[in-house]
Design an enzyme around this catalytic site. Structure first.
Site, PDB file in Angstrom:
ATOM      1  CE1 TYR A  33      -4.068  -2.167  -0.241  1.00 28.51           C
ATOM      2  CE2 TYR A  33      -2.379  -3.325   2.332  1.00 28.51           C
ATOM      3  CZ  TYR A  33      -3.882  -3.547   1.435  1.00 28.51           C
ATOM      4  OH  TYR A  33      -4.292  -4.724   1.405  1.00 28.51           O
TER       5      TYR A  33
ATOM      6  CG  ASP B 235      -7.426   8.998   1.755  1.00 30.69           C
ATOM      7  OD1 ASP B 235      -8.071   9.059   1.383  1.00 30.69           O
ATOM      8  OD2 ASP B 235      -7.205   8.640   3.441  1.00 30.69           O
TER       9      ASP B 235
ATOM     10  CG  ASN C  32     -14.659   2.898   5.782  1.00 28.15           C
ATOM     11  OD1 ASN C  32     -15.648   3.011   6.431  1.00 28.15           O
ATOM     12  ND2 ASN C  32     -14.622   1.400   4.612  1.00 28.15           N
TER      13      ASN C  32
ATOM     14  CG  HIS D   5      -6.542   4.506   1.807  1.00 29.94           C
ATOM     15  ND1 HIS D   5      -8.001   5.702   2.151  1.00 29.94           N
ATOM     16  CD2 HIS D   5      -7.822   3.605   2.387  1.00 29.94           C
ATOM     17  CE1 HIS D   5      -8.846   5.569   1.945  1.00 29.94           C
ATOM     18  NE2 HIS D   5      -9.300   4.206   3.184  1.00 29.94           N
TER      19      HIS D   5
ATOM     20  CG  ASN E 126     -11.077  -0.334   7.303  1.00 28.30           C
ATOM     21  OD1 ASN E 126     -11.609   0.566   6.801  1.00 28.30           O
ATOM     22  ND2 ASN E 126     -12.136  -1.246   6.261  1.00 28.30           N
TER      23      ASN E 126
END
Length: 199
Positions: free
Chosen positions: A14, A91, A112, A19, A66
């Site tokens: 990631y 973001d 989230n 994100h 999350n």
């Protein structure tokens, strides 16, 4: 003490995705103020130091987006930090790429990570710096979009935004969040992009 938490997802998979702009801003603050963010504590990578004379803890939760609230709540409890002494950087798809927006409170707006933080803190009243990543393209899944990387044309703009967001955090600590809002929230809003539901 202030906790500056940048939201993102851990692991190389990631790295540098849309994100993870919160992580990118923490990296800029780490470089600028010489704060090593490598200690593993509070389910996060973190580092203590000072920004413009204010004691801070820079925090990159490693819980995945999350569950960001687990890490942030643990750090706040440990250092006895109030929600007003927390600044969350993350973001926002409702802002144009590179646009910043400082807010002192508000709902999760569909994010989230923020939703989980609100659940763990029991309040929506904590300062935040939103970094625009732009709306998702039509027919593209939202999860696929926020987990995508910036194109070559966007990257320079975003690098500048990360530096500006780091400056905004420093301004919030030195000048107060209201004055920082007056300075950094001046870019023209796209019509309809800031609705009451996203505040």
């Amino acid at each position: 003490m202030y906790i500056i938490a940048g939201l993102g997802n851990p692991t190389k998979e990631y790295d540098k995705t849309r994100h993870n702009v919160g992580f990118a801003v923490i990296d800029r603050l780490s470089d600028r103020y010489g704060i090593d963010v490598s200690e593993r504590k509070h389910k996060a990578l973190c580092g203590r130091g000072a920004i413009e004379g204010q004691k801070v803890l820079l925090l990159k939760p490693q819980t995945f987006m999350n569950l960001s609230g687990e890490s942030i709540r643990a750090a706040m409890d440990y250092y006895k930090v109030t929600p007003e002494e927390l600044i969350v950087v993350y973001d926002d798809i409702s802002l144009e790429p590179g646009q910043l927006r400082i807010r002192l409170k508000g709902s999760a707006g569909g994010h989230n990570g923020i939703k989980n933080i609100i659940a763990h803190l029991g309040t929506q009243e904590f300062p935040r710096v939103k970094v625009g990543i732009g709306a998702k393209p039509p027919r593209m899944d939202l999860a696929d979009y926020v987990l995508s990387r910036f194109g070559s044309g966007e990257q320079k703009l975003m690098d500048e935004a990360f530096q500006e967001a780091a400056q905004a955090v420093a301004a919030m600590l030195t000048d107060g969040p209201e004055r920082a809002m007056n300075h950094y929230n001046t870019k023209k809003k796209t019509e309809g992009q800031e609705t009451a539901g996203r505040e």
